[in-house]
Write a protein that holds these residues in place. Sequence first.
Motif, short mmCIF file in Angstrom:
data_model
loop_
_atom_site.label_atom_id
_atom_site.label_comp_id
_atom_site.label_asym_id
_atom_site.label_seq_id
_atom_site.Cartn_x
_atom_site.Cartn_y
_atom_site.Cartn_z
N ASP A 102 0.86 -1.18 0.00
CA ASP A 102 0.00 0.00 0.00
C ASP A 102 0.89 1.23 0.00
N SER A 117 1.58 -4.93 2.82
CA SER A 117 0.17 -5.00 3.19
C SER A 117 -0.14 -6.06 4.24
N ARG A 139 -8.08 -1.47 -0.57
CA ARG A 139 -7.25 -0.38 -1.03
C ARG A 139 -7.03 0.54 0.15
N GLN A 141 -4.79 3.89 1.50
CA GLN A 141 -3.82 4.94 1.25
C GLN A 141 -3.72 5.81 2.48
#
Lengths: 159, 159
Positions: A102, A117, A139, A141
């Motif tokens: 990530d 991750s 996902r 961020q």
Amino acid sequence: MTQNNKSSQPSELKDVFRNYLHHNGIKYTQARRHILDIVLEMGEHFEAEQLLYRLRENSISVGKATVYRTLPILVDCGILKAVRFDVKQTHYEFVYGQDPHDHMVCNRCGRIVEFSSDKVIELRKQLASENRFHVTGHRLQLTGLCWECATDCPVAIKK
Amino acid sequence: MTQNNKSSQPSELKDVFRNYLHHNGIKYTQARRHILDIVLEMGEHFEAEQLLYRLRENSISVGKATVYRTLPILVDCGILKAVRFDVKQTHYEFVYGQDPHDHMVCNRCGRIVEFSSDKVIELRKQLASENRFHVTGHRLQLTGLCWECATDCPVAIKK
DNA sequence: ATGCTTGCAAAACGTTTGCACAGGG
DNA sequence: CCCTGTGCAAACGTTTTGCAAGCAT
């Protein structure tokens, strides 16, 4: 680094692609071969339109529709990953043979720090069972300031 | 819960909105007031088109363009948040005074499940110190199948 | 009175699809 | 050979924009 990864195994990738197509009764056509070739020359992230542009640059005549129809196949066979960020267009990322990771993005200098991750996957398992959800992907961020910017400019921390 | 939150502080929100507009030299017009009113009656997540539909339902005549021009203002003043899931349309989420949370999106039915971000914030602290990064925000989205789809259609799990 | 805001329609945007033809298995 | 893949253009759904008229300050 990734460039090396890609350029050092072009034939392996072509095999992956061909095998995938064959196993799914999809034809290994010239257009699809050309698209894979150019995909391997693209950077880490790209959009459909950029790929089309590069094909044109290399005087390869492939229709826009074919590009849009081929990208999902490359995603399905594990070569690319479709990532939809905060922009309207879909971005594609080369993922074959890459470790999942990530990103942390610095708000000030734009620097991107990658991290494994593993812990996120651990966490998502936990969250999945707590919320009765069958999680297959994620996902993540993180945003903020990289070390340099944080020390350089303590004021920016406020944002 | 959220509905209560919103309906219990409508005037506070209107003040927030009016003040924001005033401080930024933007006019507090009837159309914008109407849009905020209906936004407060929308569910947790909605799209521009749904908002437009609800305005029509309430016989409020506001042009589509005005809706699209007003939503970013509501985002800027901290009432809404624009969230882009893996679909083409932008989703808006009511965030004023809400606890931070993240989302799980079902790949099959599109259902969105929210969960608290506490553990994510814990994790991001850990990742921050490991990677020497000053983290101030994050975005996490889990994808997979909701419970109903997973039981309905076990085959889909493969994907 | 001034100039931001509005509504409409049309444009823009990335993406998808219908179709007749080309080409792979 | 058949049936899928192709290219083109037109369709698509969401969002943006140009413009003349309307309204808040």
